[in-house]
Motif scaffolding. Sequence first.
Motif, PDB file in Angstrom:
ATOM      1  N   VAL A 173       0.822  -0.934   0.393  1.00  0.00           N
ATOM      2  CA  VAL A 173       0.405   0.067   0.156  1.00  0.00           C
ATOM      3  C   VAL A 173       0.712   1.448  -0.108  1.00  0.00           C
ATOM      4  CG1 VAL A 173      -1.710   1.268   1.109  1.00  0.00           C
ATOM      5  CG2 VAL A 173      -1.674  -1.010   1.194  1.00  0.00           C
ATOM      6  N   ALA A 174       0.394   2.519  -0.721  1.00  0.00           N
ATOM      7  CA  ALA A 174       0.843   3.509  -1.004  1.00  0.00           C
ATOM      8  C   ALA A 174       0.651   4.370   0.307  1.00  0.00           C
ATOM      9  CB  ALA A 174       1.005   3.871  -2.145  1.00  0.00           C
ATOM     10  N   PHE A 175       1.757   5.447   1.068  1.00  0.00           N
ATOM     11  CA  PHE A 175       0.921   5.911   2.004  1.00  0.00           C
ATOM     12  C   PHE A 175       2.134   7.286   1.887  1.00  0.00           C
ATOM     13  CE2 PHE A 175      -0.427   1.647   4.340  1.00  0.00           C
ATOM     14  CZ  PHE A 175      -1.092   2.410   5.046  1.00  0.00           C
ATOM     15  N   TRP A 176       1.273   8.245   2.605  1.00  0.00           N
ATOM     16  CA  TRP A 176       2.009   9.688   2.364  1.00  0.00           C
ATOM     17  C   TRP A 176       2.911  10.079   3.914  1.00  0.00           C
ATOM     18  CZ3 TRP A 176       4.181  13.297  -0.514  1.00  0.00           C
ATOM     19  CH2 TRP A 176       3.402  13.164  -2.369  1.00  0.00           C
ATOM     20  N   VAL A 177       4.236   9.895   4.252  1.00  0.00           N
ATOM     21  CA  VAL A 177       4.703  10.080   5.123  1.00  0.00           C
ATOM     22  C   VAL A 177       5.080  10.465   5.643  1.00  0.00           C
ATOM     23  CG1 VAL A 177       6.396   8.565   7.167  1.00  0.00           C
ATOM     24  CG2 VAL A 177       4.903   7.052   4.868  1.00  0.00           C
ATOM     25  N   GLN A 178       5.215  11.634   7.017  1.00  0.00           N
ATOM     26  CA  GLN A 178       5.484  12.777   7.542  1.00  0.00           C
ATOM     27  C   GLN A 178       6.389  12.540   8.439  1.00  0.00           C
ATOM     28  OE1 GLN A 178       3.068  14.694  10.295  1.00  0.00           O
ATOM     29  NE2 GLN A 178       1.136  15.149   8.153  1.00  0.00           N
ATOM     30  N   ILE A 179       8.438  12.716   7.742  1.00  0.00           N
ATOM     31  CA  ILE A 179       9.512  12.794   8.648  1.00  0.00           C
ATOM     32  C   ILE A 179       9.618  13.991   9.794  1.00  0.00           C
ATOM     33  CG2 ILE A 179      11.637  11.660   8.542  1.00  0.00           C
ATOM     34  CD1 ILE A 179      10.967  10.899   6.015  1.00  0.00           C
ATOM     35  N   HIS A 180       9.246  14.039  11.109  1.00  0.00           N
ATOM     36  CA  HIS A 180       9.393  14.903  11.667  1.00  0.00           C
ATOM     37  C   HIS A 180      10.759  14.971  12.278  1.00  0.00           C
ATOM     38  CE1 HIS A 180       5.299  16.225  11.874  1.00  0.00           C
ATOM     39  NE2 HIS A 180       4.839  15.040  11.935  1.00  0.00           N
ATOM     40  N   ASN A 181      11.500  16.153  12.300  1.00  0.00           N
ATOM     41  CA  ASN A 181      12.588  15.935  13.843  1.00  0.00           C
ATOM     42  C   ASN A 181      13.765  15.869  12.804  1.00  0.00           C
ATOM     43  OD1 ASN A 181      10.529  16.645  16.322  1.00  0.00           O
ATOM     44  ND2 ASN A 181      11.084  14.158  16.631  1.00  0.00           N
ATOM     45  N   VAL A 182      13.289  16.613  11.517  1.00  0.00           N
ATOM     46  CA  VAL A 182      14.209  16.744  10.821  1.00  0.00           C
ATOM     47  C   VAL A 182      15.329  17.789  11.099  1.00  0.00           C
ATOM     48  CG1 VAL A 182      15.548  16.276   8.110  1.00  0.00           C
ATOM     49  CG2 VAL A 182      13.626  14.918   9.234  1.00  0.00           C
ATOM     50  N   PRO A 183      16.551  17.801  11.190  1.00  0.00           N
ATOM     51  CA  PRO A 183      17.516  19.277  11.126  1.00  0.00           C
ATOM     52  C   PRO A 183      17.154  19.878   9.890  1.00  0.00           C
ATOM     53  CG  PRO A 183      18.740  17.069  11.609  1.00  0.00           C
ATOM     54  CD  PRO A 183      17.260  16.466  10.896  1.00  0.00           C
ATOM     55  N   LEU A 184      17.567  21.555   9.894  1.00  0.00           N
ATOM     56  CA  LEU A 184      17.288  22.279   8.552  1.00  0.00           C
ATOM     57  C   LEU A 184      18.312  21.819   7.654  1.00  0.00           C
ATOM     58  CD1 LEU A 184      16.513  25.900  10.554  1.00  0.00           C
ATOM     59  CD2 LEU A 184      14.729  24.396   9.025  1.00  0.00           C
ATOM     60  N   ILE A 185      19.530  21.762   8.049  1.00  0.00           N
ATOM     61  CA  ILE A 185      20.036  21.475   6.768  1.00  0.00           C
ATOM     62  C   ILE A 185      19.598  20.004   6.618  1.00  0.00           C
ATOM     63  CG2 ILE A 185      22.164  20.029   8.356  1.00  0.00           C
ATOM     64  CD1 ILE A 185      23.906  21.710   7.463  1.00  0.00           C
ATOM     65  N   CYS A 186      19.599  18.886   6.507  1.00  0.00           N
ATOM     66  CA  CYS A 186      19.021  18.362   5.957  1.00  0.00           C
ATOM     67  C   CYS A 186      17.367  18.300   5.734  1.00  0.00           C
ATOM     68  CB  CYS A 186      18.842  17.464   7.112  1.00  0.00           C
ATOM     69  SG  CYS A 186      20.200  16.802   7.316  1.00  0.00           S
ATOM     70  N   MET A 187      16.509  19.157   5.324  1.00  0.00           N
ATOM     71  CA  MET A 187      15.477  19.292   4.618  1.00  0.00           C
ATOM     72  C   MET A 187      15.506  19.869   3.278  1.00  0.00           C
ATOM     73  SD  MET A 187      12.814  19.580   7.153  1.00  0.00           S
ATOM     74  CE  MET A 187      11.747  20.244   5.937  1.00  0.00           C
TER      75      MET A 187
END
Length: 186
Positions: free
Chosen positions: A125-139
């Motif tokens: 199944v395809a899902f939209w996943v939110q990935i939180h707490n990512v450092p700004l440099i890694c966005m």
Amino acid sequence: MNADEVAKLCGALSLKEKEGPLMPLKKTLKDDGEKRLGLKLVGKILSNKLVNWDAFMHLIPKIWKIKQGVDIEVVGENIFSFTFRCGEDRRQVLQGGPWRFDKALLVLAEPRGKWDIREISFTKVAFWVQIHNVPLICMTKEIGIFLGRMIGEFREIDVGSSGECTWKYIRVRVVINATEQLRRIL
């Protein structure tokens, strides 16, 4: 009639006499079949109980907001075949998922070639996943793709008009196995 006569008659029976030469399938027939498959989806509701078929077939086109219509057939226990009247509606349903009905997940699959519906596993199944707490440099888009591949089979990433991740989180669409538990932390 004795046994020898019966054996002689049985020996004379042959299907080979009725068999004709093999003929290749006309290309237009194959093309028509592929075109029809391009308007189809098959789906299974992952539930231990049988769903109300009439309610499902009445409500799901409304939930999907189909513009030109869809024909739904019951194939088996909680398994359905969907034939869309236009490719845009089919694409919208695939992109808009995952879908639920009666508190159960509806797994959709695109039929291909010689597939038999009974052989489809209905696990991905395809899902939209939110990935939180990512450092700004890694966005970045590249980091989002990398993290998405850690979760499952990467499909796409939601980026802003700048082409980069500008949200409070990175949002990726990934295909995962619905029968396995989700990881909470990467």
